[in-house]
Design an enzyme around this catalytic site. Structure first.
Site, PDB file in Angstrom:
ATOM      1  N   GLY A 130       4.641   4.056   2.956  1.00 55.04           N
ATOM      2  CA  GLY A 130       4.130   2.847   2.323  1.00 55.04           C
ATOM      3  C   GLY A 130       4.348   1.667   3.250  1.00 55.04           C
ATOM      4  N   LYS A 131       3.700   0.578   2.983  1.00 56.11           N
ATOM      5  CA  LYS A 131       3.925  -0.636   3.787  1.00 56.11           C
ATOM      6  C   LYS A 131       3.381  -1.813   3.008  1.00 56.11           C
ATOM      7  CE  LYS A 131       4.997  -1.521   8.202  1.00 56.11           C
ATOM      8  NZ  LYS A 131       5.883  -0.637   8.923  1.00 56.11           N
ATOM      9  N   GLY A 132       3.964  -2.956   3.253  1.00 58.92           N
ATOM     10  CA  GLY A 132       3.452  -4.121   2.559  1.00 58.92           C
ATOM     11  C   GLY A 132       3.791  -5.381   3.312  1.00 58.92           C
ATOM     12  N   VAL A 161       0.854  -1.179   0.000  1.00 61.10           N
ATOM     13  CA  VAL A 161       0.000   0.000   0.000  1.00 61.10           C
ATOM     14  C   VAL A 161       0.894   1.233   0.000  1.00 61.10           C
ATOM     15  CG1 VAL A 161      -1.738   1.331   1.267  1.00 61.10           C
ATOM     16  CG2 VAL A 161      -1.921  -1.152   1.157  1.00 61.10           C
ATOM     17  N   ASP A 164      10.763  -5.361   8.419  1.00 57.16           N
ATOM     18  CA  ASP A 164       9.675  -5.169   9.383  1.00 57.16           C
ATOM     19  C   ASP A 164       9.538  -6.509  10.113  1.00 57.16           C
ATOM     20  OD1 ASP A 164       7.453  -2.827   9.680  1.00 57.16           O
ATOM     21  OD2 ASP A 164       6.532  -4.738  10.139  1.00 57.16           O
TER      22      ASP A 164
END
Ligand code: GLU
Length: 415
Positions: free
Chosen positions: A99-101, A54, A140
């Protein structure tokens, strides 16, 4: 989870009287990508996973944020965590968006080869939307420098040599000195600033830590080096306590070997559920989200909470803690040390230059202490808590960047 981040955003947006259109722009992610990962496992059976990325907001720079491998990963999680990254990069003032995924897999049940295949498949399918000037992933939960090396390698195969496509790489492969411990080190500076505001020294302060992964373990080590007493540590399997302070280097070694702190012979066993209410001056939730909820917030005995994890307290818990006068250093400030050193790594990659460890930690300290002071200043001016102040600062910074990028003919304003 998305509801929680929206709640904190709206709280600050109301105080600012943020313009309605600006509110919509800042709440909605720019892009949501979802791909199927279908790869063979080591026995030749098919593994099926779903991967997400995202991209929340890029007004202040390329999207930036971690990649998480965890069964709980879904679009809602990725979107909430991506928005936290937009605010976090703004709070510490590094030139990135958010952002992150992640992938909804469990690397604990996968071989190294399987994890590598899944990672490469993710890059193969997202290479058009990531890149050193587009979106830069990082470690992460359950991802580390090995995973980042595979990302760099796979991306470079398709797009040419690109060390700046990802941060958190091994130091010998275009990574940065000090990146691995960076989030934990930032947590130490955050706690030090919080204590200073109460006129207390770090030395001798008792600390309880939930989580002993990358963030919790380095925070424990660095805090202990400064003379803090780590009196209890818990992870997903159990916990350990010692009233006059655990031997952290020994616990570090034990946890490396056993992949848990449970059973560490240098202390007494505790239940992991006890950690939130542990009798320590500071509590550091450094595991997953929603660790402190309406059900256990009343048990908290610490005077300071430093949110090393992303979103460890629910809004209901936050209310309770506020009423009980617990000083909460919010995630978007407290754990920003990781993305700050990611910025240093990216800078080194782009400049084809290397910084020494001393330079990295000196700059990190400067960024973290400055961010803390800026947030505390807003909190003083607006008579609000640190979380609301951090959001106020971040929303204004991102909002201003959004405005400056748009045509002056549009009817959009900040407030
Ligand atoms: N995953 C980390 C975070 O949540 C680091 C992100 C980064 O370095 O880009 O802040």
């Amino acid at each position: 989870m998305l509801e929680h981040s929206h709640h904190y955003f709206n709280q600050a947006a109301d105080i600012l009287a943020l313009d309605g259109k600006m509110r919509e722009i800042l709440l909605r992610p720019n892009r949501v990508v979802k791909v199927a990962i279908v790869e063979e496992d080591d026995d030749g059976h098919l593994m099926h996973y779903t991967a997400y990325r995202v991209q929340h907001n890029a007004a202040r720079g390329p999207f930036k944020g971690g990649l998480r491998f965890h069964p709980s990963m879904d679009e809602d999680h990725a979107a909430a965590l991506a928005s936290l990254m937009s605010w976090k990069t703004a709070v510490v003032d590094v030139p990135f968006g958010g952002g992150k995924g992640g992938i909804n897999c469990n690397p604990r049940e996968m071989s190294r080869f399987e994890t590598e295949r899944v990672t490469r498949s993710f890059v193969e399918q997202t290479k058009e939307i990531i890149g050193p000037t587009i979106d830069i992933p990082a470690p992460d939960v359950n991802t580390n420098s090995d995973v980042m090396a595979w990302i760099m390698d796979e991306y470079s195969k398709h797009c040419g040599f690109s060390p700046g496509v990802v941060t958190g790489k091994p130091v010998h492969l275009f990574g940065s000195e000090g990146r691995e411990e960076a989030t934990g080190r930032g947590v130490m500076y955050a706690l030090d600033e919080a204590l200073k505001s109460m006129g207390k020294p770090l030395k001798g302060t008792t600390v309880a830590i939930q989580g002993f992964g990358n963030v919790g373990s380095h925070a424990a080590r660095l805090l202990a080096e400064q003379g803090a007493l780590i009196v209890a540590v818990a992870d997903h399997l159990g916990g350990v306590k010692k009233d006059d302070g655990l031997d952290i280097p020994a616990l570090f070694e034990y946890a490396q070997e056993h992949r848990t702190v449970t059973g560490f012979p240098g202390g007494d066993s505790i239940e992991n559920t006890e950690i939130i209410g542990w009798d320590a001056e500071a509590l550091i939730p450094a595991a997953l989200e929603d660790a402190i909820t309406a059900d256990n917030a009343d048990e908290v005995r610490a005077k300071i909470i430093v949110e090393a994890a992303n979103s460890p307290s629910t809004p209901e818990a936050d209310e309770i803690l506020l009423k009980r006068d617990v000083l909460v250093v919010p995630d978007i400030l407290a754990n920003a040390g990781g993305v700050t050193v990611s910025y240093f790594e990216w800078t080194q990659n782009i400049q084809r230059y290397r910084w020494e460890y001393e330079q990295v930690i000196q700059e990190l300290e400067k960024f973290m202490r400055r961010a803390y002071k800026n947030v505390a200043k807003v909190a003083g001016e607006r008579s609000c808590n640190l979380r609301t102040a951090a959001y106020l600062l971040a929303i204004q910074r991102v909002g201003q960047a959004v405005l400056s990028r748009r045509s002056i003919h549009e009817d959009i304003k900040l407030t």
